[in-house]
Design a protein around this motif. Structure first.
Motif, PDB file in Angstrom:
ATOM      1  N   ARG A  84      -3.363  -6.640   1.081  1.00  0.00           N
ATOM      2  CA  ARG A  84      -2.943  -5.482   0.283  1.00  0.00           C
ATOM      3  C   ARG A  84      -1.702  -4.867   0.920  1.00  0.00           C
ATOM      4  NH1 ARG A  84      -4.479  -0.477   1.246  1.00  0.00           N
ATOM      5  NH2 ARG A  84      -6.193  -1.199   2.518  1.00  0.00           N
ATOM      6  N   ALA A  85      -0.592  -4.876   0.207  1.00  0.00           N
ATOM      7  CA  ALA A  85       0.677  -4.384   0.744  1.00  0.00           C
ATOM      8  C   ALA A  85       0.733  -2.863   0.795  1.00  0.00           C
ATOM      9  CB  ALA A  85       1.846  -4.917  -0.085  1.00  0.00           C
ATOM     10  N   ASN A  86       0.117  -2.181  -0.168  1.00  0.00           N
ATOM     11  CA  ASN A  86       0.197  -0.705  -0.161  1.00  0.00           C
ATOM     12  C   ASN A  86      -1.152  -0.079  -0.314  1.00  0.00           C
ATOM     13  OD1 ASN A  86      -0.215  -1.424  -2.824  1.00  0.00           O
ATOM     14  ND2 ASN A  86       1.686  -0.564  -3.562  1.00  0.00           N
ATOM     15  N   SER A  93       1.251 -11.748  -0.670  1.00  0.00           N
ATOM     16  CA  SER A  93       0.694 -10.396  -0.681  1.00  0.00           C
ATOM     17  C   SER A  93       0.348  -9.943  -2.095  1.00  0.00           C
ATOM     18  CB  SER A  93       1.706  -9.434  -0.060  1.00  0.00           C
ATOM     19  OG  SER A  93       1.156  -8.153   0.045  1.00  0.00           O
ATOM     20  N   GLY A  94      -0.849  -9.383  -2.216  1.00  0.00           N
ATOM     21  CA  GLY A  94      -1.310  -8.885  -3.510  1.00  0.00           C
ATOM     22  C   GLY A  94      -2.030  -9.912  -4.351  1.00  0.00           C
ATOM     23  N   LEU A 146      -2.297 -15.208   8.867  1.00  0.00           N
ATOM     24  CA  LEU A 146      -1.626 -13.976   8.453  1.00  0.00           C
ATOM     25  C   LEU A 146      -0.389 -14.291   7.619  1.00  0.00           C
ATOM     26  CD1 LEU A 146      -1.556 -10.906   8.510  1.00  0.00           C
ATOM     27  CD2 LEU A 146      -0.283 -11.052  10.672  1.00  0.00           C
ATOM     28  N   LEU A 147       0.354 -15.309   7.988  1.00  0.00           N
ATOM     29  CA  LEU A 147       1.527 -15.716   7.215  1.00  0.00           C
ATOM     30  C   LEU A 147       1.122 -16.140   5.805  1.00  0.00           C
ATOM     31  CD1 LEU A 147       4.532 -16.347   6.953  1.00  0.00           C
ATOM     32  CD2 LEU A 147       4.071 -18.568   8.006  1.00  0.00           C
ATOM     33  N   ARG A 161      -6.137  -4.016   5.624  1.00  0.00           N
ATOM     34  CA  ARG A 161      -5.279  -4.492   4.531  1.00  0.00           C
ATOM     35  C   ARG A 161      -5.718  -5.874   4.033  1.00  0.00           C
ATOM     36  NH1 ARG A 161      -1.530  -1.617   2.988  1.00  0.00           N
ATOM     37  NH2 ARG A 161      -0.767   0.153   4.151  1.00  0.00           N
ATOM     38  N   ILE A 162      -6.500  -6.580   4.835  1.00  0.00           N
ATOM     39  CA  ILE A 162      -7.033  -7.872   4.398  1.00  0.00           C
ATOM     40  C   ILE A 162      -8.345  -7.586   3.676  1.00  0.00           C
ATOM     41  CG2 ILE A 162      -7.850 -10.151   5.089  1.00  0.00           C
ATOM     42  CD1 ILE A 162      -6.113  -9.827   7.641  1.00  0.00           C
ATOM     43  N   GLU A 163      -8.309  -7.725   2.377  1.00  0.00           N
ATOM     44  CA  GLU A 163      -9.467  -7.407   1.545  1.00  0.00           C
ATOM     45  C   GLU A 163     -10.290  -8.652   1.253  1.00  0.00           C
ATOM     46  OE1 GLU A 163      -7.319  -5.793  -1.839  1.00  0.00           O
ATOM     47  OE2 GLU A 163      -7.988  -3.793  -1.241  1.00  0.00           O
TER      48      GLU A 163
END
Length: 96
Positions: free
Chosen positions: A94-96, A42-43, A35-36, A82-84
């Protein structure tokens, strides 16, 4: 930074703590490192090979990444979406 935050997921690297919507989530050391690795970039798309080199010290199969992502998504609940997965490319948080 020591703290990454996106979409209700807060990862505090210094405290080795993950919270989703204010609730602590228990992760294995490998899941935390995974996750880190995803949240710190991110993105951005990361290949399985890149993730393996960041998370595992010994050589593991790239399929191990898929299994670990699946477990991590399950533990994150709805935030796991959020993990694509980008077929043929890798994974992205994905942050947003």
């Amino acid at each position: 930074p020591d703290v990454y935050e996106a979409g209700g997921v807060v990862l505090d690297a210094a405290a080795h703590r993950v919270r989703v919507e204010g609730v602590d989530v228990e992760l294995t050391p490998t899941e935390f490192a995974l996750l880190l690795a995803l949240m710190s970039r991110s993105g951005l798309v990361q290949t399985r090979g890149e993730i393996v080199s960041q998370v595992w010290s010994d050589g593991v199969s790239e399929r191990t990444v898929d299994t670990s992502i699946k477990r991590l998504r399950r533990k994150l609940g709805e935030a796991g979406a959020r993990i694509e997965t980008l077929r043929g490319a890798g994974y992205r948080f994905r942050a947003n």
